[in-house]
Design an enzyme around this catalytic site. Sequence first.
Site, PDB file in Angstrom:
ATOM      1  N   LYS A   5       2.182  11.146   7.601  1.00 20.49           N
ATOM      2  CA  LYS A   5       1.460  10.907   8.643  1.00 20.49           C
ATOM      3  C   LYS A   5       1.832  11.569   9.847  1.00 20.49           C
ATOM      4  O   LYS A   5       1.425  12.715  10.032  1.00 20.49           O
ATOM      5  CB  LYS A   5       1.281   9.225   8.695  1.00 20.49           C
ATOM      6  N   PHE A  21       0.847  -1.408  -0.061  1.00 21.86           N
ATOM      7  CA  PHE A  21       0.094   0.109  -0.047  1.00 21.86           C
ATOM      8  C   PHE A  21       0.928   1.132  -0.048  1.00 21.86           C
ATOM      9  O   PHE A  21       1.673   1.475   0.862  1.00 21.86           O
ATOM     10  CB  PHE A  21      -0.850   0.100   1.079  1.00 21.86           C
ATOM     11  N   ASP A  60       8.965   2.943   2.208  1.00 24.25           N
ATOM     12  CA  ASP A  60       7.954   3.827   2.678  1.00 24.25           C
ATOM     13  C   ASP A  60       7.754   3.385   4.088  1.00 24.25           C
ATOM     14  O   ASP A  60       7.255   2.452   4.323  1.00 24.25           O
ATOM     15  CB  ASP A  60       6.761   3.026   1.535  1.00 24.25           C
TER      16      ASP A  60
HETATM   17  C1  LIG Z   1      -0.966   5.922   4.325  1.00 28.81           C
HETATM   18  C2  LIG Z   1       0.028   5.434   3.612  1.00 28.81           C
HETATM   19  C3  LIG Z   1       0.333   6.057   2.296  1.00 28.81           C
HETATM   20  C4  LIG Z   1      -0.419   7.184   1.533  1.00 28.81           C
HETATM   21  O1  LIG Z   1      -0.407   8.325   2.586  1.00 28.81           O
HETATM   22  P1  LIG Z   1      -1.759   9.219   2.267  1.00 28.81           P
HETATM   23  O2  LIG Z   1      -1.425  10.351   3.215  1.00 28.81           O
HETATM   24  O3  LIG Z   1      -3.113   8.707   2.673  1.00 28.81           O
HETATM   25  O4  LIG Z   1      -1.819   9.695   0.738  1.00 28.81           O
HETATM   26  C5  LIG Z   1       1.495   5.568   1.504  1.00 28.81           C
HETATM   27  N1  LIG Z   1       2.263   4.377   2.116  1.00 28.81           N
HETATM   28  C6  LIG Z   1       2.047   3.906   3.477  1.00 28.81           C
HETATM   29  C7  LIG Z   1       2.798   2.737   3.647  1.00 28.81           C
HETATM   30  C8  LIG Z   1       0.673   4.174   4.094  1.00 28.81           C
HETATM   31  O5  LIG Z   1       0.638   3.701   5.335  1.00 28.81           O
END
Ligand SMILES: *Cc1c(COP(=O)(O)O)cnc(C)c1O
Length: 400
Positions: free
Chosen positions: A254, A140, A225
């Site tokens: 985040k 994700f 990520d």
């Molecule tokens: C939440 C998340 C994203 C995307 O972040 P958004 O602020 O919702 O665009 C990307 N990578 C990971 C691992 C995430 O948990």
Amino acid sequence: MNTSDFIALEKQYNAHNYKPLDVVLERGQGIWVWDVEGRRYLDFLSAYSAVNQGHAHPRILKALVEQASRLPLTSRAFRNDQLPLLAQELCEMTGCEMMLPMNTGAEAVETALKAARKWGYQVKGVPENQAEIIACAGNFHGRTISIISFSTEQQYREGFGPYTPGFVTIPYGDAAALEAAITPNTVAFVVEPIQGEGGVIIPQEGYLRQVREICTRHNVLLITDEIQTGLGRTGRLFAADWEGVRADMVTIGKALSGGFYPVSAVLSSREILGVFKPGDHGSTFGGNPLAAAVARESLKVLAEEGLIANAATQGEYLLGRLRRVESEHIKEVRGRGLLIGVELTREAGGARRFCEALQKEGLLCKETHETVIRFAPPLVISREDIDWAMERIEPILMMA
Ligand SMILES: *Cc1c(COP(=O)(O)O)cnc(C)c1O
């Protein structure tokens, strides 16, 4: 207006792209949130790890209000007096040479992918438009068209084609598959150190070290990520720190704002981020003074309040408590720091009903995929709060 009034309005006027629990929140403080009926809940999701510092943290709130009253937005057409300090503090804290600020996590990932492609053409010498990027099944990384182009989740993709070319997916946790997928045109491998949305999937010990070695040997950029796993969530600053691995690019978001504001960034080296020349890439709000002031204070809170160490200590305690629950519904309990997944058996009837039952007991969490309950409270949580939570979680996990 009560809970059902708000839900009815949202149903009528807001697109139905989420299926939230039927709780309407109006206030939060630390690990607690309150709904419009005055009921209190322990937040065991932390907005997908965006509120690691706890809700409405007073120091971050103060930084937000002060900066908002002084100067919220300049655009990058002009400079501001907050962005340079954020850049310096973030790089010093993470040991990176440079950062590039954006807003959402998906934008940080897009930025890293763009940097990797341009680096591939300019530095590695990949022929024009031939760059390949490898990603993992079950990933994700966000919801843009390019990012969903390499998702393996049917629902994230269906109806949104045509897809962006140039991406390959391989099984997660399989270093040999990475080596086999690399071609002379491969510019980057993008990976989550732990797959959060994928169900709190933790690869085997040594995976990231192997991946690091393979990427180095083939001159492929390693992009981790850490938007969900980073900034203390797993009990280290970054989840890749557990294996002592340094990526070439790290995406964060985040908790970078403690939940007050969308702030994300790519952390990397001068060589890689140096591929961007003025006009190549940008965002009206990226690096704005309000975002920078909020992020600066969010990082200070993380460091000065010892939240990373607390995530390690309390995470170990919570994981131990969960592992001792003897329930026929539980297939596996796994986690690192305060990112914990309880995987239920096929026969358990889905994770959603457990989340709904926990909501009635005053604890908010969310299923990820059908069968995994994710527990990820704010990192300010204490042992007593975990005991309070376990008094509710244990009977629910035992229910028929
Ligand atoms: C939440 C998340 C994203 C995307 O972040 P958004 O602020 O919702 O665009 C990307 N990578 C990971 C691992 C995430 O948990």
